[in-house]
Structure formats: C-alpha cells, structure tokens
Design a protein around this motif. Sequence first.
Motif, short mmCIF file in Angstrom:
data_model
loop_
_atom_site.label_atom_id
_atom_site.label_comp_id
_atom_site.label_asym_id
_atom_site.label_seq_id
_atom_site.Cartn_x
_atom_site.Cartn_y
_atom_site.Cartn_z
N LEU A 90 52.52 38.39 52.01
CA LEU A 90 51.42 37.44 51.84
C LEU A 90 50.22 37.79 52.71
CD1 LEU A 90 53.17 33.92 51.61
CD2 LEU A 90 51.99 35.17 49.80
N GLY A 91 50.48 38.34 53.90
CA GLY A 91 49.38 38.75 54.76
C GLY A 91 48.54 39.84 54.11
N LEU A 92 49.19 40.76 53.41
CA LEU A 92 48.45 41.80 52.69
C LEU A 92 47.63 41.20 51.56
CD1 LEU A 92 47.82 44.78 52.20
CD2 LEU A 92 49.91 44.92 50.82
N VAL A 93 48.22 40.23 50.84
CA VAL A 93 47.48 39.55 49.77
C VAL A 93 46.28 38.79 50.34
CG1 VAL A 93 47.64 37.77 47.99
CG2 VAL A 93 49.53 39.38 48.31
N ALA A 94 46.49 38.09 51.46
CA ALA A 94 45.40 37.35 52.08
C ALA A 94 44.27 38.28 52.51
CB ALA A 94 45.92 36.56 53.28
N LEU A 95 44.63 39.45 53.04
CA LEU A 95 43.61 40.43 53.45
C LEU A 95 42.78 40.89 52.25
CD1 LEU A 95 42.31 42.38 55.46
CD2 LEU A 95 44.23 43.94 55.05
N LEU A 96 43.44 41.23 51.16
CA LEU A 96 42.72 41.70 49.97
C LEU A 96 41.84 40.60 49.38
CD1 LEU A 96 45.56 43.76 48.22
CD2 LEU A 96 43.69 44.61 49.64
N VAL A 97 42.38 39.37 49.31
CA VAL A 97 41.62 38.26 48.74
C VAL A 97 40.40 37.94 49.60
CG1 VAL A 97 41.70 35.79 48.19
CG2 VAL A 97 43.59 37.27 47.53
N THR A 98 40.59 37.92 50.91
CA THR A 98 39.47 37.60 51.80
C THR A 98 38.40 38.68 51.76
OG1 THR A 98 41.04 36.46 53.26
CG2 THR A 98 38.87 36.93 54.15
N VAL A 99 38.80 39.94 51.71
CA VAL A 99 37.82 41.03 51.66
C VAL A 99 37.03 40.97 50.35
CG1 VAL A 99 37.59 43.53 51.50
CG2 VAL A 99 39.06 42.53 53.24
N VAL A 100 37.70 40.65 49.25
CA VAL A 100 37.00 40.56 47.96
C VAL A 100 35.93 39.46 47.99
CG1 VAL A 100 37.31 39.92 45.54
CG2 VAL A 100 38.84 41.57 46.60
N GLY A 101 36.25 38.33 48.59
CA GLY A 101 35.30 37.22 48.60
C GLY A 101 34.43 37.11 49.84
N ALA A 102 34.55 38.07 50.76
CA ALA A 102 33.78 37.98 52.01
C ALA A 102 32.29 38.15 51.74
CB ALA A 102 34.26 39.03 52.99
N GLN A 103 31.49 37.58 52.64
CA GLN A 103 30.03 37.68 52.49
C GLN A 103 29.52 39.10 52.72
OE1 GLN A 103 27.88 34.53 54.59
NE2 GLN A 103 29.81 33.42 54.85
N CYS A 104 30.27 39.89 53.46
CA CYS A 104 29.82 41.25 53.77
C CYS A 104 30.18 42.25 52.68
CB CYS A 104 30.41 41.70 55.11
SG CYS A 104 32.22 41.64 55.18
N THR A 105 30.81 41.81 51.60
CA THR A 105 31.15 42.69 50.49
C THR A 105 30.43 42.24 49.23
OG1 THR A 105 33.10 41.36 49.91
CG2 THR A 105 33.42 43.17 51.47
N ASN A 106 30.31 43.15 48.28
CA ASN A 106 29.61 42.88 47.03
C ASN A 106 30.54 42.95 45.83
OD1 ASN A 106 27.10 42.62 48.37
ND2 ASN A 106 26.84 44.86 48.36
N CYS A 107 31.83 42.68 46.04
CA CYS A 107 32.78 42.72 44.92
C CYS A 107 32.49 41.62 43.91
CB CYS A 107 34.21 42.58 45.45
SG CYS A 107 34.71 43.91 46.58
N ILE A 108 32.04 40.49 44.39
CA ILE A 108 31.71 39.34 43.53
C ILE A 108 30.34 38.83 43.92
CG2 ILE A 108 32.41 37.01 42.83
CD1 ILE A 108 35.26 37.73 43.43
N ARG A 109 29.58 38.40 42.93
CA ARG A 109 28.25 37.86 43.20
C ARG A 109 28.35 36.57 44.02
NH1 ARG A 109 25.11 37.26 37.65
NH2 ARG A 109 27.06 36.13 37.19
N PRO A 110 27.41 36.35 44.93
CA PRO A 110 27.43 35.12 45.74
C PRO A 110 27.39 33.87 44.86
CG PRO A 110 25.88 36.70 46.66
CD PRO A 110 26.30 37.25 45.33
N GLY A 111 28.17 32.90 45.23
CA GLY A 111 28.23 31.66 44.47
C GLY A 111 29.47 30.87 44.83
N LYS A 112 29.74 29.84 44.04
CA LYS A 112 30.88 28.99 44.30
C LYS A 112 32.20 29.75 44.18
CE LYS A 112 28.75 24.60 42.96
NZ LYS A 112 28.85 23.42 42.06
#
Length: 216
Positions: A90-112
């Motif tokens: 679960l820690g690995l999953v949490a790391l990947l999920v947090t990195v994908v949605g972090a403000q310092c990454t551009n994997c997803i456009r900013p928004g809700k």
Amino acid sequence: MTSAAVEILGLGLGILGWVGVIVACGLPMWQVSAFIGGNIVVAQTIWEGLWMSCAVQSTGQMQCKVYDSILALPPEVQAGRALTVIVALLGLVALLVTVVGAQCTNCIRPGKMKSRIVIAGGAIYVLCGVLVLIPLCWFANIVISDFYDPSVPSSKKREMGAALYIGWAATALLLFGGCLICCCSCSQRDETSFPVKYSAPRRPTSNGEYDKKNYV
C-alpha cells in the motif's frame, strides 16, 4: 510555507515511514531475551522476528533460522507478517498516487480531480500507519504481559526489540505525512473552488460613445 512545499514535506515523511516499515518487517528483533533476576550470564541473546529467530553469541557470531511452518506460528506473528506486507504494498501505491496528483507534476491538469487524487494518496498513507500499528501494539502487549506474568519462566521472558521502536517511528511518520498531504490538498481545493466572475466588456454605442449604463 506554500501548499506545494507542505505537500512535498508530507510525501517525504510518508516515504520515510514506508521505508521504516519495510526495515522493521525484515529485522529479527521484534522480541529479544530478557536478562532478569540473579542470572547475569549473557553469553547468548535470542532475537525473534516475523520471519526468523537468531541466536547471537557473546563472541559476535550469529546463527539465524527461518521459521519452518507458517501454520505453526503464533497468531500475532501471522498477523504481523500479513499486515506489514500489505502496508509495504500500500505504501508503494500511495507513493504512485501522490506523485501523480502532486502539484509539482504535470501528469494531470490542475483541478478538483488532481486534488482528490492527492487526498487519496494521503489517506492511503494514514491507512498504512493504522494497519502497521496493530501488530506493533499486539507484540508489545504480549511482551509486557509475559514479562510481568509470574507463571512464565525467566528464560521465556522477552523484551521489546528495536524493530518495534522503528515501527512506531515509521507509524508516526506515515500518519503525520498523510495528514499533511490531505490538509494541504483540502486547502488548495477550497482556494480554487470560488467561482470566477467576469464582467461584460463595455461596448460603444452607434455614435461612438460608451453607454452610460457601463458606468453605473
């Protein structure tokens, strides 16, 4: 401190806690021999962990033996194995999920949706802290109960090992890091939830002058 910096701090604490759980899971020092009473012979120390038991001689030699049967293990050891492995995954999953949605990454456009993904990552870190706390407290309760139980022989009494303390420190890091991630993401979502109102542009009339209602 900006929300992005707080988010990175929470992610760093979560990673440290995740690594601490993996270290505590692998260490054979969940229970160690207790030298009490008049017996002060410390020629051999017994370490007991989730996966193996070790006998450490005073000369520095150490012999470890992996547990032969899983079904023959005490319930606290079986639960500790299962929960620590689940937390590691679960820690690995949490790391990947947090990195994908972090403000310092551009994997997803900013928004809700981006904020919700980060909150999910922080919640998984908090869940990891709660899950790993169960076997740690279970082991500590058994060790303390047996230590003060007069019916248990002195040779069978144990003390809490270093792995328990590492696990508790990792639990604190996971809980604190997950809460930081969730809090900064919630505040960011509140800041961006206000509707933006645009005023209609002023248009000139047929005679080239601006309408008076634009100035009201």
